[in-house]
Design a protein around this motif. Structure first.
Motif, PDB file in Angstrom:
ATOM      1  N   HIS A 138       0.826  -1.212   0.000  1.00 10.16           N
ATOM      2  CA  HIS A 138       0.000   0.000   0.000  1.00 10.16           C
ATOM      3  C   HIS A 138       0.860   1.260   0.000  1.00 10.16           C
ATOM      4  CE1 HIS A 138      -3.301  -2.638   0.423  1.00 10.16           C
ATOM      5  NE2 HIS A 138      -3.245  -2.828   1.737  1.00 10.16           N
ATOM      6  N   ALA A 139       1.955   1.247   0.763  1.00  9.72           N
ATOM      7  CA  ALA A 139       2.838   2.411   0.819  1.00  9.72           C
ATOM      8  C   ALA A 139       3.465   2.681  -0.545  1.00  9.72           C
ATOM      9  CB  ALA A 139       3.917   2.204   1.877  1.00  9.72           C
ATOM     10  N   LEU A 140       3.880   1.632  -1.233  1.00 12.82           N
ATOM     11  CA  LEU A 140       4.481   1.797  -2.560  1.00 12.82           C
ATOM     12  C   LEU A 140       3.440   2.249  -3.579  1.00 12.82           C
ATOM     13  CD1 LEU A 140       6.811  -1.306  -2.428  1.00 12.82           C
ATOM     14  CD2 LEU A 140       7.578   1.041  -2.783  1.00 12.82           C
ATOM     15  N   ASP A 141       2.228   1.710  -3.464  1.00 11.81           N
ATOM     16  CA  ASP A 141       1.140   2.171  -4.348  1.00 11.81           C
ATOM     17  C   ASP A 141       0.922   3.673  -4.184  1.00 11.81           C
ATOM     18  OD1 ASP A 141       0.627  -0.286  -5.480  1.00 11.81           O
ATOM     19  OD2 ASP A 141      -0.970  -0.817  -4.074  1.00 11.81           O
ATOM     20  N   ALA A 142       0.988   4.144  -2.931  1.00 14.29           N
ATOM     21  CA  ALA A 142       0.782   5.567  -2.659  1.00 14.29           C
ATOM     22  C   ALA A 142       1.890   6.420  -3.264  1.00 14.29           C
ATOM     23  CB  ALA A 142       0.702   5.801  -1.153  1.00 14.29           C
ATOM     24  N   GLN A 143       3.067   5.818  -3.438  1.00 12.47           N
ATOM     25  CA  GLN A 143       4.188   6.536  -4.052  1.00 12.47           C
ATOM     26  C   GLN A 143       4.163   6.449  -5.577  1.00 12.47           C
ATOM     27  OE1 GLN A 143       7.929   5.206  -2.265  1.00 12.47           O
ATOM     28  NE2 GLN A 143       6.852   4.808  -0.346  1.00 12.47           N
ATOM     29  N   GLY A 144       3.197   5.734  -6.119  1.00 18.20           N
ATOM     30  CA  GLY A 144       3.075   5.631  -7.572  1.00 18.20           C
ATOM     31  C   GLY A 144       3.766   4.430  -8.176  1.00 18.20           C
ATOM     32  N   PHE A 145       4.128   3.434  -7.352  1.00 20.76           N
ATOM     33  CA  PHE A 145       4.793   2.236  -7.854  1.00 20.76           C
ATOM     34  C   PHE A 145       3.828   1.055  -7.848  1.00 20.76           C
ATOM     35  CE2 PHE A 145       8.437   4.700  -6.280  1.00 20.76           C
ATOM     36  CZ  PHE A 145       9.294   4.624  -7.380  1.00 20.76           C
ATOM     37  N   LYS A 146       3.866   0.260  -8.916  1.00 23.41           N
ATOM     38  CA  LYS A 146       3.150  -0.999  -8.923  1.00 23.41           C
ATOM     39  C   LYS A 146       3.907  -1.956  -8.006  1.00 23.41           C
ATOM     40  CE  LYS A 146       0.255  -4.187 -10.353  1.00 23.41           C
ATOM     41  NZ  LYS A 146      -1.170  -4.138  -9.985  1.00 23.41           N
ATOM     42  N   ALA A 147       3.183  -2.640  -7.114  1.00 18.75           N
ATOM     43  CA  ALA A 147       3.846  -3.497  -6.140  1.00 18.75           C
ATOM     44  C   ALA A 147       3.075  -4.790  -5.939  1.00 18.75           C
ATOM     45  CB  ALA A 147       3.999  -2.770  -4.795  1.00 18.75           C
ATOM     46  N   ILE A 148       3.806  -5.829  -5.556  1.00 14.08           N
ATOM     47  CA  ILE A 148       3.211  -7.122  -5.240  1.00 14.08           C
ATOM     48  C   ILE A 148       3.743  -7.579  -3.884  1.00 14.08           C
ATOM     49  CG2 ILE A 148       2.874  -7.843  -7.628  1.00 14.08           C
ATOM     50  CD1 ILE A 148       5.451  -9.515  -7.394  1.00 14.08           C
ATOM     51  N   ALA A 149       2.949  -8.412  -3.200  1.00 12.59           N
ATOM     52  CA  ALA A 149       3.383  -9.006  -1.941  1.00 12.59           C
ATOM     53  C   ALA A 149       3.986 -10.371  -2.227  1.00 12.59           C
ATOM     54  CB  ALA A 149       2.201  -9.136  -0.983  1.00 12.59           C
ATOM     55  N   LEU A 150       5.198 -10.583  -1.796  1.00  9.29           N
ATOM     56  CA  LEU A 150       5.884 -11.848  -2.022  1.00  9.29           C
ATOM     57  C   LEU A 150       5.181 -12.969  -1.253  1.00  9.29           C
ATOM     58  CD1 LEU A 150       9.510 -10.504  -1.664  1.00  9.29           C
ATOM     59  CD2 LEU A 150       8.542 -11.487  -3.755  1.00  9.29           C
ATOM     60  N   GLY A 151       4.993 -14.087  -1.922  1.00  7.09           N
ATOM     61  CA  GLY A 151       4.407 -15.249  -1.283  1.00  7.09           C
ATOM     62  C   GLY A 151       5.380 -16.409  -1.319  1.00  7.09           C
ATOM     63  N   LYS A 152       4.947 -17.522  -1.893  1.00  2.00           N
ATOM     64  CA  LYS A 152       5.827 -18.672  -2.048  1.00  2.00           C
ATOM     65  C   LYS A 152       6.723 -18.473  -3.268  1.00  2.00           C
ATOM     66  CE  LYS A 152       2.432 -21.866  -0.047  1.00  2.00           C
ATOM     67  NZ  LYS A 152       1.583 -23.059  -0.293  1.00  2.00           N
ATOM     68  N   PRO A 153       7.988 -18.905  -3.198  1.00  3.66           N
ATOM     69  CA  PRO A 153       8.889 -18.720  -4.348  1.00  3.66           C
ATOM     70  C   PRO A 153       8.322 -19.261  -5.656  1.00  3.66           C
ATOM     71  CG  PRO A 153      10.139 -19.411  -2.435  1.00  3.66           C
ATOM     72  CD  PRO A 153       8.687 -19.510  -2.041  1.00  3.66           C
ATOM     73  N   GLU A 154       7.636 -20.399  -5.600  1.00  2.00           N
ATOM     74  CA  GLU A 154       7.113 -20.996  -6.826  1.00  2.00           C
ATOM     75  C   GLU A 154       5.973 -20.176  -7.433  1.00  2.00           C
ATOM     76  OE1 GLU A 154       5.402 -23.421  -3.303  1.00  2.00           O
ATOM     77  OE2 GLU A 154       7.305 -22.457  -3.860  1.00  2.00           O
ATOM     78  N   GLU A 155       5.464 -19.183  -6.701  1.00  2.00           N
ATOM     79  CA  GLU A 155       4.383 -18.337  -7.211  1.00  2.00           C
ATOM     80  C   GLU A 155       4.894 -17.052  -7.873  1.00  2.00           C
ATOM     81  OE1 GLU A 155       2.181 -17.622  -3.657  1.00  2.00           O
ATOM     82  OE2 GLU A 155       1.172 -19.579  -3.678  1.00  2.00           O
ATOM     83  N   LEU A 156       6.191 -16.771  -7.726  1.00  2.00           N
ATOM     84  CA  LEU A 156       6.723 -15.487  -8.195  1.00  2.00           C
ATOM     85  C   LEU A 156       6.551 -15.307  -9.701  1.00  2.00           C
ATOM     86  CD1 LEU A 156       8.215 -12.856  -7.485  1.00  2.00           C
ATOM     87  CD2 LEU A 156      10.375 -14.048  -7.950  1.00  2.00           C
ATOM     88  N   ALA A 157       6.850 -16.330 -10.490  1.00  3.16           N
ATOM     89  CA  ALA A 157       6.772 -16.193 -11.944  1.00  3.16           C
ATOM     90  C   ALA A 157       5.363 -15.804 -12.386  1.00  3.16           C
ATOM     91  CB  ALA A 157       7.212 -17.494 -12.612  1.00  3.16           C
ATOM     92  N   ALA A 158       4.350 -16.428 -11.788  1.00  5.92           N
ATOM     93  CA  ALA A 158       2.967 -16.102 -12.153  1.00  5.92           C
ATOM     94  C   ALA A 158       2.608 -14.683 -11.732  1.00  5.92           C
ATOM     95  CB  ALA A 158       2.014 -17.108 -11.505  1.00  5.92           C
ATOM     96  N   GLN A 159       3.081 -14.263 -10.548  1.00  7.40           N
ATOM     97  CA  GLN A 159       2.809 -12.898 -10.087  1.00  7.40           C
ATOM     98  C   GLN A 159       3.413 -11.875 -11.050  1.00  7.40           C
ATOM     99  OE1 GLN A 159       4.375 -13.590  -5.911  1.00  7.40           O
ATOM    100  NE2 GLN A 159       2.617 -12.281  -5.414  1.00  7.40           N
ATOM    101  N   VAL A 160       4.636 -12.121 -11.477  1.00  3.27           N
ATOM    102  CA  VAL A 160       5.315 -11.187 -12.384  1.00  3.27           C
ATOM    103  C   VAL A 160       4.632 -11.183 -13.750  1.00  3.27           C
ATOM    104  CG1 VAL A 160       7.489 -10.694 -13.574  1.00  3.27           C
ATOM    105  CG2 VAL A 160       7.508 -11.381 -11.168  1.00  3.27           C
ATOM    106  N   ALA A 161       4.222 -12.373 -14.227  1.00  4.38           N
ATOM    107  CA  ALA A 161       3.598 -12.476 -15.545  1.00  4.38           C
ATOM    108  C   ALA A 161       2.286 -11.708 -15.615  1.00  4.38           C
ATOM    109  CB  ALA A 161       3.371 -13.938 -15.900  1.00  4.38           C
ATOM    110  N   GLU A 162       1.624 -11.514 -14.477  1.00  4.71           N
ATOM    111  CA  GLU A 162       0.385 -10.733 -14.465  1.00  4.71           C
ATOM    112  C   GLU A 162       0.647  -9.258 -14.766  1.00  4.71           C
ATOM    113  OE1 GLU A 162      -1.623 -11.299 -10.789  1.00  4.71           O
ATOM    114  OE2 GLU A 162      -2.063 -13.421 -11.143  1.00  4.71           O
ATOM    115  N   VAL A 163       1.875  -8.827 -14.521  1.00  4.22           N
ATOM    116  CA  VAL A 163       2.239  -7.427 -14.758  1.00  4.22           C
ATOM    117  C   VAL A 163       3.087  -7.288 -16.019  1.00  4.22           C
ATOM    118  CG1 VAL A 163       3.331  -5.378 -13.768  1.00  4.22           C
ATOM    119  CG2 VAL A 163       2.178  -7.024 -12.274  1.00  4.22           C
ATOM    120  N   PHE A 164       4.085  -8.144 -16.151  1.00  5.83           N
ATOM    121  CA  PHE A 164       4.994  -8.119 -17.300  1.00  5.83           C
ATOM    122  C   PHE A 164       4.788  -9.410 -18.106  1.00  5.83           C
ATOM    123  CE2 PHE A 164       8.173  -5.683 -14.414  1.00  5.83           C
ATOM    124  CZ  PHE A 164       7.550  -4.484 -14.689  1.00  5.83           C
ATOM    125  N   GLN A 165       4.079  -9.310 -19.211  1.00  6.03           N
ATOM    126  CA  GLN A 165       3.842 -10.501 -20.023  1.00  6.03           C
ATOM    127  C   GLN A 165       5.174 -11.062 -20.527  1.00  6.03           C
ATOM    128  OE1 GLN A 165       1.224  -9.843 -23.334  1.00  6.03           O
ATOM    129  NE2 GLN A 165       1.167 -12.004 -23.934  1.00  6.03           N
TER     130      GLN A 165
END
Length: 319
Positions: A178-205
């Protein structure tokens, strides 16, 4: 002068507040009256004996801002800042009232920064600047910064934004998102390592062109989140220094890993970096540091202990 000094390594009990003579600058050097000095985790690790090239006894501290009181005429009385790989390791550092170093190893302090603000930036910003430079980040780059709430990570997202890159910040906690969103940055919350690729792909195809892992724990997962011909920059590793790298996935993507070590750069090289992003502060293109904890150098032992225990505050020692 008052200074922090250690004559052995291994634990923080080796660090003492001492009285030392004011150093005398050699030919081609400046004597700087230190107005503020940053305390970095590497300073703590230095006292703990993590750097085999440190010579003893030694005054620690890499980052500083102050006023030149002896040296070349064109620098006399000037407000300067600096950092570099020898100070605090093989020559006395900045956690003292005065410091000497080559005249070419200081940069003029940006007028937009106070002494304390300038002293907080040396290691974090030169590290982030080097990571972005050597990872070839420009206006066409999609960048993921892991650990974007830390000192280096915060510097990296700010500098990447100035370069025109598309920036995605990854942090641990929802309130940090939320703090990064307020600064104008797109941000994600880190979860399990195996989920990172899918999280990134939602933003960067197709994945991120550059992934800067400031934590040392996400290298295997970063490979999966990387775009073809992408680069992963790393500045840290697990305590034992080893990590399992999925080499097959890395070379199939044409990817590369870039090691970033600020201790490869002397004060002269660091001064040139400070000059470049220092101008960005004066132009209002970089955010001014906030939330600094200024403390007298006499209380430095307690502040070292807090940093060693994982304290998140950016501590500035004031001689």
């Amino acid at each position: 002068m008052k200074a922090l000094q250690f004559s052995r390594t291994g634990d923080l009990a080796a660090l003492e507040v001492v009285e030392l003579p004011t150093p005398v600058p050699a030919e081609g050097e400046v004597l700087v009256q230190v107005k503020a000095a940053g305390l970095n985790p590497s300073d703590v690790k230095n006292v703990l004996g993590r750097f085999p090239y440190t010579t003893l006894p030694r005054v620690p501290g890499r980052d500083f801002a102050g006023v030149v009181i002896q040296g070349p005429d064109d620098l006399m009385g000037k407000e300067v800042w600096g950092t570099g790989n020898k100070i605090g390791f093989s020559r006395d550092g900045s956690h003292a009232g005065y410091i000497t170093l080559p005249a070419s190893g200081v940069a003029l302090k940006p007028s937009s920064l106070s002494f304390a603000q300038a002293a907080s930036l040396g290691v974090p910003y030169t590290t982030a600047w080097d990571a972005l430079e050597r990872s070839r980040v420009d206006g066409q780059t999609r960048v993921l910064v892991i650990g974007a709430n830390g000192a280096v990570g915060s510097a990296a997202i700010a500098l990447a934004k100035v370069r025109g890159a598309q920036v995605l910040a990854a942090v641990r906690r929802p309130e940090q998102v939320h703090a990064l969103d307020a600064q104008g940055f797109k941000a994600i919350a880190l979860g399990k390592p195996e989920e990172l690729a899918a999280q990134v792909a939602e933003v960067f195809q197709g994945g991120a062109d550059v992934i800067f892992d400031t934590t040392g724990f996400w290298l295997p997962a970063a490979v999966q989140a990387l775009a073809p011909f992408g680069r992963i920059a790393i500045i840290a590793a697990p305590v034992d220094g080893h990590v399992q790298l999925p080499a097959l996935a890395l070379y199939r993507k044409g990817g590369s890993v870039v090691g970033i070590n600020s201790l490869l750069y002397g004060v002269e090289a660091c001064a040139r970096m400070l000059e470049q992003f220092g101008r960005l502060f004066d132009e209002g293109k970089l955010p001014l540091p906030e939330g600094l904890v200024e403390t007298p150098i006499e209380e430095g032992l307690a502040r070292y202990a807090e940093v060693n225990q994982g304290g998140a505050d950016k501590v500035i020692l004031i001689p």
